[in-house]
Design an enzyme around this catalytic site. Structure first.
Site, PDB file in Angstrom:
ATOM      1  N   ASP A  35     -27.293 -37.549  74.523  1.00  0.00           N
ATOM      2  CA  ASP A  35     -27.284 -38.086  75.889  1.00  0.00           C
ATOM      3  C   ASP A  35     -28.448 -37.508  76.683  1.00  0.00           C
ATOM      4  OD1 ASP A  35     -26.334 -39.722  77.949  1.00  0.00           O
ATOM      5  OD2 ASP A  35     -25.053 -38.143  78.765  1.00  0.00           O
ATOM      6  N   LYS A  41     -31.546 -37.700  78.943  1.00  0.00           N
ATOM      7  CA  LYS A  41     -32.045 -38.595  79.988  1.00  0.00           C
ATOM      8  C   LYS A  41     -32.641 -37.724  81.091  1.00  0.00           C
ATOM      9  CE  LYS A  41     -27.355 -38.808  81.787  1.00  0.00           C
ATOM     10  NZ  LYS A  41     -26.197 -39.660  81.959  1.00  0.00           N
ATOM     11  N   PRO A  42     -33.426 -38.303  81.988  1.00  0.00           N
ATOM     12  CA  PRO A  42     -34.098 -37.489  83.006  1.00  0.00           C
ATOM     13  C   PRO A  42     -33.163 -36.595  83.820  1.00  0.00           C
ATOM     14  CG  PRO A  42     -35.029 -39.679  82.983  1.00  0.00           C
ATOM     15  CD  PRO A  42     -33.835 -39.707  82.054  1.00  0.00           C
ATOM     16  N   ASN A  72     -30.714 -35.014  82.904  1.00  0.00           N
ATOM     17  CA  ASN A  72     -30.272 -33.874  82.106  1.00  0.00           C
ATOM     18  C   ASN A  72     -31.426 -32.961  81.699  1.00  0.00           C
ATOM     19  OD1 ASN A  72     -27.609 -34.648  82.212  1.00  0.00           O
ATOM     20  ND2 ASN A  72     -27.657 -35.732  80.277  1.00  0.00           N
ATOM     21  N   ASP A 110     -26.302 -30.124  80.286  1.00  0.00           N
ATOM     22  CA  ASP A 110     -25.160 -30.985  79.975  1.00  0.00           C
ATOM     23  C   ASP A 110     -25.095 -31.356  78.496  1.00  0.00           C
ATOM     24  OD1 ASP A 110     -22.995 -32.683  79.944  1.00  0.00           O
ATOM     25  OD2 ASP A 110     -23.894 -34.191  81.244  1.00  0.00           O
TER      26      ASP A 110
END
Length: 170
Positions: free
Chosen positions: A12, A14-15, A17, A30
């Site tokens: 997962d 993504k920016p 995180n 995360d």
């Protein structure tokens, strides 16, 4: 122990995180969907000896716009560090162009089909100043066939270092 080296598949990335500290160093946050994965170069298709979080076959995991083809098809057994390399490619593409590599808005079936089947628009077609080497790096991250992607974030980093040093990509 005879087992191949272990790594963590984030699943997962993504920016939201990724945080950059005061020294310019990135930190991934995360790890809620992370799982252990054997090094892809050493996999012999044995059942993992590590107790991974249970998921159902076909169950979608991750954030749709940043997802890899193996996530889109719900193939949890295929998710490994190359899944994260793909997500990094989406992040890089988005940073360079302000767009996603293919449409990610609409009904879920269409978006999943785009992730699985639509080739990314070359970044230089959107931003002409993006040079061939940068485009090569990004598009290698975004290969639908995970065997054609960088096999680890380390391999991706190696090519980025070569590019920044003005050296040929490997």
């Amino acid at each position: 122990t005879g087992l191949p080296p272990l790594s963590i598949a984030r699943r997962d990335l993504k920016p939201s995180n990724i945080r950059i500290d005061g020294n310019g160093e990135p930190h991934v946050l995360d790890f809620g969907l992370a799982k252990f994965a054997f090094d892809s170069h050493a996999i012999d298709h044995r059942q993992s000896a590590i107790d991974n979080p249970p998921t159902l076959t076909g169950q979608f995991i991750g954030s749709l716009p940043w997802s890899s083809p193996e996530q889109a098809e719900g193939a949890h057994g295929k998710m490994d560090v190359r899944t994260d390399v793909y997500a990094l490619g989406v992040v890089l593409y988005h940073m360079l162009t302000g767009r996603f590599p293919y449409p990610v808005i609409g009904n879920m079936h269409d978006v999943l089909d785009n992730i699985l089947n639509v080739d990314p628009t070359p970044p230089s077609a959107i931003r002409r100043r993006i040079d061939n080497e940068v485009e090569t790096i990004v598009l290698k991250c975004l290969q639908k066939d995970r065997d054609r992607r960088y096999q680890s974030a380390g391999e991706l980093a190696r090519d980025v270092r070569h590019y920044l040093a003005g050296e040929a990509l490997e």
